[in-house]
Design a protein around this motif. Sequence first.
Motif, short mmCIF file in Angstrom:
data_model
loop_
_atom_site.label_atom_id
_atom_site.label_comp_id
_atom_site.label_asym_id
_atom_site.label_seq_id
_atom_site.Cartn_x
_atom_site.Cartn_y
_atom_site.Cartn_z
N MET A 293 0.78 -1.19 -0.02
CA MET A 293 0.03 -0.09 -0.15
C MET A 293 0.64 1.36 0.09
SD MET A 293 -3.30 -1.11 2.72
CE MET A 293 -3.10 0.90 3.03
N HIS A 294 2.06 1.14 0.57
CA HIS A 294 2.82 2.19 0.93
C HIS A 294 4.35 2.09 0.45
CE1 HIS A 294 -0.20 2.96 3.69
NE2 HIS A 294 -0.42 4.13 3.25
N PRO A 295 4.65 1.90 -1.02
CA PRO A 295 5.91 1.28 -1.51
C PRO A 295 6.91 2.74 -0.96
CG PRO A 295 4.45 2.01 -3.08
CD PRO A 295 3.79 2.10 -1.97
N ARG A 296 8.10 2.13 -0.50
CA ARG A 296 9.32 3.08 -0.19
C ARG A 296 9.84 3.69 -1.52
NH1 ARG A 296 9.79 -1.18 3.30
NH2 ARG A 296 11.31 -2.37 2.41
N ALA B 136 8.24 12.98 1.67
CA ALA B 136 6.95 12.89 1.23
C ALA B 136 6.42 11.49 1.73
CB ALA B 136 6.79 12.76 -0.15
N TYR B 137 7.29 10.40 1.77
CA TYR B 137 6.75 9.12 2.33
C TYR B 137 6.62 9.13 3.59
CZ TYR B 137 7.34 4.41 3.76
OH TYR B 137 7.33 2.98 3.99
N GLU C 5 3.21 8.63 8.44
CA GLU C 5 3.79 9.13 9.92
C GLU C 5 3.19 8.34 11.04
OE1 GLU C 5 4.09 13.29 12.55
OE2 GLU C 5 2.94 13.29 10.41
N GLU C 6 2.15 8.14 11.06
CA GLU C 6 1.31 7.63 12.27
C GLU C 6 1.77 6.29 12.60
OE1 GLU C 6 -3.14 8.07 14.13
OE2 GLU C 6 -2.99 7.24 12.27
N TRP D 237 13.04 14.25 10.04
CA TRP D 237 11.95 14.81 9.11
C TRP D 237 10.85 15.24 10.16
CZ3 TRP D 237 6.91 13.11 9.34
CH2 TRP D 237 6.07 13.96 8.68
N ARG D 238 10.65 14.43 11.33
CA ARG D 238 9.50 14.93 12.16
C ARG D 238 9.68 16.21 12.83
NH1 ARG D 238 6.00 10.65 16.28
NH2 ARG D 238 4.14 11.41 15.29
#
Length: 196
Positions: A74-77, A102-103, A108-109, A169-170
Amino acid sequence: MTRKYELKQRAQSRAATRQRIVEATVELHGSVGPARTTISAIAGRAGVQRLTVYRHFPDERSLYQACTGHWAAMHPRPDPSAWAAVVDPAERLQLALREIYAYFRTTEELTANVRRDLPELPVLQEVAAPVAQYWETVRAVLDRGWKTRGHRRKRVRNVIGHAVEFETWRSLARRQGLGDVEAAEIMVRLARVVQT
């Protein structure tokens, strides 16, 4: 013919149940984290009995593997091989950080929860080992081509390692309020400064 049809329906139902369990687990990992996700909560969210969860996933490893695979699909790096073609290392770093940040924003959660809980869950650490290897590959691709040696080379390597960290990033995006492009630009400037 009826027997084959019934077997096919049973297999489809079993696959749908398994998928609901995986999706429920991923949702819980995103909201409360892996360490706080219980089989009872998974069963409740998936609309099945606890025993059904155990029938599909007899141990934590099989459940974590299924969830990791589902999440990755669902979320390819971002693909580091695409960056390798960029000759200039600062441009390469800029491109990579924009994609990485962006990834991080879209994941994030769950990423925060998994990173928080990882030290408590040895089985999850084993399942996540390929993810750690991915980040080593990212660092290696971004480390190539900088025209420095000695302690300056080490400083550039350290900045790159820091720049690709989720926590970096955070801090830049969430605590300092920067956009992903601006955060990437700042990290590239830092890498350029420490190489001189």
